[in-house]
Write a protein that holds these residues in place. Structure first.
Motif, PDB file in Angstrom:
ATOM      1  N   MET A  36       0.827  -1.206   0.000  1.00 35.18           N
ATOM      2  CA  MET A  36       0.000   0.000   0.000  1.00 35.18           C
ATOM      3  C   MET A  36       0.864   1.261   0.000  1.00 35.18           C
ATOM      4  O   MET A  36       0.507   2.273  -0.604  1.00 35.18           O
ATOM      5  N   LYS A  37       1.994   1.205   0.676  1.00 30.69           N
ATOM      6  CA  LYS A  37       2.881   2.361   0.723  1.00 30.69           C
ATOM      7  C   LYS A  37       3.396   2.709  -0.668  1.00 30.69           C
ATOM      8  O   LYS A  37       3.474   3.887  -1.052  1.00 30.69           O
ATOM      9  N   GLU A  38       3.735   1.686  -1.454  1.00 29.64           N
ATOM     10  CA  GLU A  38       4.196   1.922  -2.824  1.00 29.64           C
ATOM     11  C   GLU A  38       3.082   2.509  -3.676  1.00 29.64           C
ATOM     12  O   GLU A  38       3.320   3.397  -4.504  1.00 29.64           O
ATOM     13  N   HIS A  39       1.861   2.031  -3.485  1.00 30.20           N
ATOM     14  CA  HIS A  39       0.732   2.534  -4.263  1.00 30.20           C
ATOM     15  C   HIS A  39       0.455   4.002  -3.950  1.00 30.20           C
ATOM     16  O   HIS A  39       0.296   4.826  -4.852  1.00 30.20           O
ATOM     17  N   TYR A  40       0.384   4.327  -2.668  1.00 34.69           N
ATOM     18  CA  TYR A  40       0.075   5.698  -2.281  1.00 34.69           C
ATOM     19  C   TYR A  40       1.200   6.666  -2.636  1.00 34.69           C
ATOM     20  O   TYR A  40       0.951   7.852  -2.864  1.00 34.69           O
ATOM     21  N   SER A  41       2.423   6.178  -2.692  1.00 39.48           N
ATOM     22  CA  SER A  41       3.545   7.057  -3.052  1.00 39.48           C
ATOM     23  C   SER A  41       3.479   7.502  -4.517  1.00 39.48           C
ATOM     24  O   SER A  41       4.135   8.471  -4.900  1.00 39.48           O
ATOM     25  N   LYS A  42       2.680   6.800  -5.330  1.00 39.19           N
ATOM     26  CA  LYS A  42       2.553   7.155  -6.747  1.00 39.19           C
ATOM     27  C   LYS A  42       1.397   8.118  -7.024  1.00 39.19           C
ATOM     28  O   LYS A  42       1.188   8.522  -8.166  1.00 39.19           O
ATOM     29  N   LEU A  43       0.639   8.466  -5.996  1.00 39.85           N
ATOM     30  CA  LEU A  43      -0.511   9.334  -6.203  1.00 39.85           C
ATOM     31  C   LEU A  43      -0.111  10.721  -6.697  1.00 39.85           C
ATOM     32  O   LEU A  43      -0.804  11.322  -7.515  1.00 39.85           O
ATOM     33  N   GLY A  44       1.016  11.251  -6.190  1.00 41.64           N
ATOM     34  CA  GLY A  44       1.461  12.569  -6.623  1.00 41.64           C
ATOM     35  C   GLY A  44       1.732  12.620  -8.113  1.00 41.64           C
ATOM     36  O   GLY A  44       1.286  13.547  -8.806  1.00 41.64           O
ATOM     37  N   SER A  45       2.423  11.599  -8.621  1.00 40.78           N
ATOM     38  CA  SER A  45       2.706  11.532 -10.060  1.00 40.78           C
ATOM     39  C   SER A  45       1.425  11.344 -10.863  1.00 40.78           C
ATOM     40  O   SER A  45       1.262  11.913 -11.948  1.00 40.78           O
ATOM     41  N   TYR A  46       0.508  10.540 -10.315  1.00 38.02           N
ATOM     42  CA  TYR A  46      -0.765  10.292 -10.993  1.00 38.02           C
ATOM     43  C   TYR A  46      -1.574  11.586 -11.132  1.00 38.02           C
ATOM     44  O   TYR A  46      -2.099  11.899 -12.209  1.00 38.02           O
ATOM     45  N   MET A  47      -1.659  12.348 -10.053  1.00 34.06           N
ATOM     46  CA  MET A  47      -2.406  13.607 -10.103  1.00 34.06           C
ATOM     47  C   MET A  47      -1.755  14.615 -11.041  1.00 34.06           C
ATOM     48  O   MET A  47      -2.432  15.375 -11.738  1.00 34.06           O
TER      49      MET A  47
END
Length: 295
Positions: A188-199
């Motif tokens: 989950m930590k890896e997934h949430y760390s990609k949210l900034g790039s996704y947005m």
């Protein structure tokens, strides 16, 4: 005077030595082959012996784990020293004379077994094995979880019983499923760390849309922690204004992960009386503050 040899008159074939064959030397013993042990070895029939080689300390450790599980022995690692020749020692439960000792051999560039007592005085047990770790079992059943990700706890318990003759409980099964999910999908930590790039990508591709990511600082972590996220595509907004009833229904539902949270969504009705998703947000919980922020 040249005469024909007796070999010329013989009808029998003549066997000549192969190029790699060596003539036997009197008094010299033939070198015995070294047993190769790896993950494909039949550990139910394995007999440990001095001189067995392994490419690394980690491979030897994994083979001991497979041997203990296959034969139902509660072996433990009693000597573990990476600094002094990468030593590793193994013994069985109290009262059993079985033990192994190996270390790295620089002259042969391999991990070598140097001391062995292969006899067991203990009996096989179907109780929880010390070497049957949830992380190890998750790796073994990775293909099973990939094919049937929603395998029930009862089916996993029965599969382990048939495969390894060991009984496990439900709490252990949930740990196995957690680690298998982590191996297949990441943490989950890896997934949430990609949210900034996704947005950031969403903002570049849809400049007239609304995307908001809220984070907050954490006491024990240097990186900020996810707090809230809001998404509203401009195309959905224009579609609702031009072709839907001027009515919005807002509700929230639980996010079924160990992190929790709520998914708030605003849904409209189109001309065919079908649901029309307009916008949605992920928040920490269903409360006045999160609803106020969403509106």
């Amino acid at each position: 005077m040249i005469t024909s040899s007796d070999y010329d008159r013989s009808d029998d074939d003549i066997d000549t030595p192969d190029e790699n064959e060596e003539d036997p030397v009197p008094g010299k013993k033939k070198k015995s082959s070294v047993l190769v042990v790896n993950e494909h070895t039949d550990f139910t029939k394995l007999k440990w012996a001095v001189g067995i080689r392994f490419p690394s300390r980690e491979v030897f450790r994994d083979c001991v784990t497979r041997y203990s599980i296959a034969q139902g022995r509660n072996c433990t690692f009693v000597v573990s020293d990476k600094s002094r020749g990468k030593r590793l020692g193994v013994k069985c439960k109290e009262g059993c004379p079985f033990n192994l000792y190996g270390s790295w051999d620089n002259s042969q560039a391999c991990f070598l077994i140097k001391t062995v007592n292969p006899k067991h005085h203990c009996q096989r047990t179907m109780e929880k094995n010390r070497q049957l770790k949830s992380t190890w079992l998750a790796k073994q059943f990775l293909e099973v979880f990939k094919a049937t990700p929603h395998l029930s706890a009862k089916d996993i318990i029965e599969t382990v019983r048939r495969a390894y003759k060991i009984m496990i409980n439900k709490s252990f099964v949930y740990k196995v499923k957690y680690y298998a999910h982590k191996l297949l999908h990441g943490s989950m930590k890896e997934h949430y760390s990609k949210l900034g790039s996704y947005m950031l990508v969403l903002e570049q591709e849809y400049p007239n849309s609304t995307f908001t990511l809220c984070t907050k600082p954490h006491v024990r972590m240097s990186d900020p922690v996810f707090f809230r996220m809001f998404i509203c595509f401009d195309a959905l907004k224009q579609g609702w204004l031009e072709g839907c009833r001027k009515l919005l229904c807002v509700d929230a539902c639980f996010l079924k992960t160990f992190l929790g949270g709520q998914l708030i969504s605003a849904i409209g009705r189109d001309a065919n009386d079908q649901m029309y998703p307009l916008t949605w947000a992920v928040v920490e919980g269903e409360n006045n503050d999160s609803y106020k922020w969403f509106f």
